[in-house]
Scaffold this motif. Structure first.
Motif, PDB file in Angstrom:
ATOM      1  N   GLU A 166     -16.047  37.094  38.558  1.00 47.44           N
ATOM      2  CA  GLU A 166     -15.596  35.964  37.419  1.00 47.44           C
ATOM      3  C   GLU A 166     -14.513  36.388  36.638  1.00 47.44           C
ATOM      4  N   ARG A 167     -13.689  37.459  36.908  1.00 42.63           N
ATOM      5  CA  ARG A 167     -12.683  37.945  36.130  1.00 42.63           C
ATOM      6  C   ARG A 167     -12.766  37.968  34.442  1.00 42.63           C
ATOM      7  N   THR A 168     -14.152  38.240  34.356  1.00 46.04           N
ATOM      8  CA  THR A 168     -14.308  38.599  32.735  1.00 46.04           C
ATOM      9  C   THR A 168     -14.612  39.876  32.344  1.00 46.04           C
ATOM     10  N   TRP A 169     -14.645  40.094  30.968  1.00 44.14           N
ATOM     11  CA  TRP A 169     -15.234  41.489  30.600  1.00 44.14           C
ATOM     12  C   TRP A 169     -16.723  41.293  30.249  1.00 44.14           C
ATOM     13  N   ASP A 170     -17.568  42.019  30.786  1.00 41.69           N
ATOM     14  CA  ASP A 170     -19.078  41.783  30.304  1.00 41.69           C
ATOM     15  C   ASP A 170     -19.571  43.021  29.725  1.00 41.69           C
ATOM     16  N   CYS A 171     -20.402  42.468  28.658  1.00 38.97           N
ATOM     17  CA  CYS A 171     -21.017  43.460  27.986  1.00 38.97           C
ATOM     18  C   CYS A 171     -22.567  44.034  28.591  1.00 38.97           C
ATOM     19  N   PRO A 172     -22.955  44.930  28.866  1.00 41.22           N
ATOM     20  CA  PRO A 172     -24.270  45.322  29.603  1.00 41.22           C
ATOM     21  C   PRO A 172     -25.516  45.497  28.474  1.00 41.22           C
ATOM     22  N   CYS A 173     -24.992  45.406  27.262  1.00 41.19           N
ATOM     23  CA  CYS A 173     -25.990  45.565  26.390  1.00 41.19           C
ATOM     24  C   CYS A 173     -26.809  44.374  26.077  1.00 41.19           C
TER      25      CYS A 173
END
Ligand code: FES
Length: 109
Positions: free
Chosen positions: A66-73
């Motif tokens: 997706e070309r995104t920064w995703d938060c695992p929390c």
């Protein structure tokens, strides 16, 4: 060039820097011991964000599909320029100017 080095997983690669990223490649980097996210877009422009999620501070991870920064929390998602796509985070990721970081380092070295 001591501006930064790339980190793949937990492995640090000191002789590779942001300048070595291919177009459309992202990496977690270390700049003076601080963790940042770098993405070189398809036009060759480097975008650097702080990888600390603005919700409650987990570390975001790159989502290459997706070309995104995703938060695992808690699932917040950010564009590669740091803008919020999905909450619960409300504030964008802090951005860093790559040119400014280069200048900063060359003054010190
Ligand atoms: Fe990132 Fe909660 S800390 S979504």
């Amino acid at each position: 060039d001591v501006v930064s080095h790339l980190i793949k997983g937990k492995l640090e690669i000191p002789n590779r820097t942001v300048g070595d990223l291919a177009n459309d490649e992202a990496a977690v980097i270390s700049i003076k011991g601080q963790r940042k996210g770098a993405y070189k877009d398809q036009g060759g422009t480097v975008h650097i964000v702080d990888t600390t999620c603005t919700h409650v501070g987990c570390e975001v991870e790159w989502n290459s599909g997706e070309r995104t920064w995703d938060c695992p929390c808690h699932g917040s998602r950010f564009t590669y320029t740091g803008e919020v796509i999905e909450g619960p985070a409300e504030k964008p990721l802090k951005r860093h100017d790559y040119q400014m970081l280069e200048n900063l380092t060359s003054e010190e070295s």
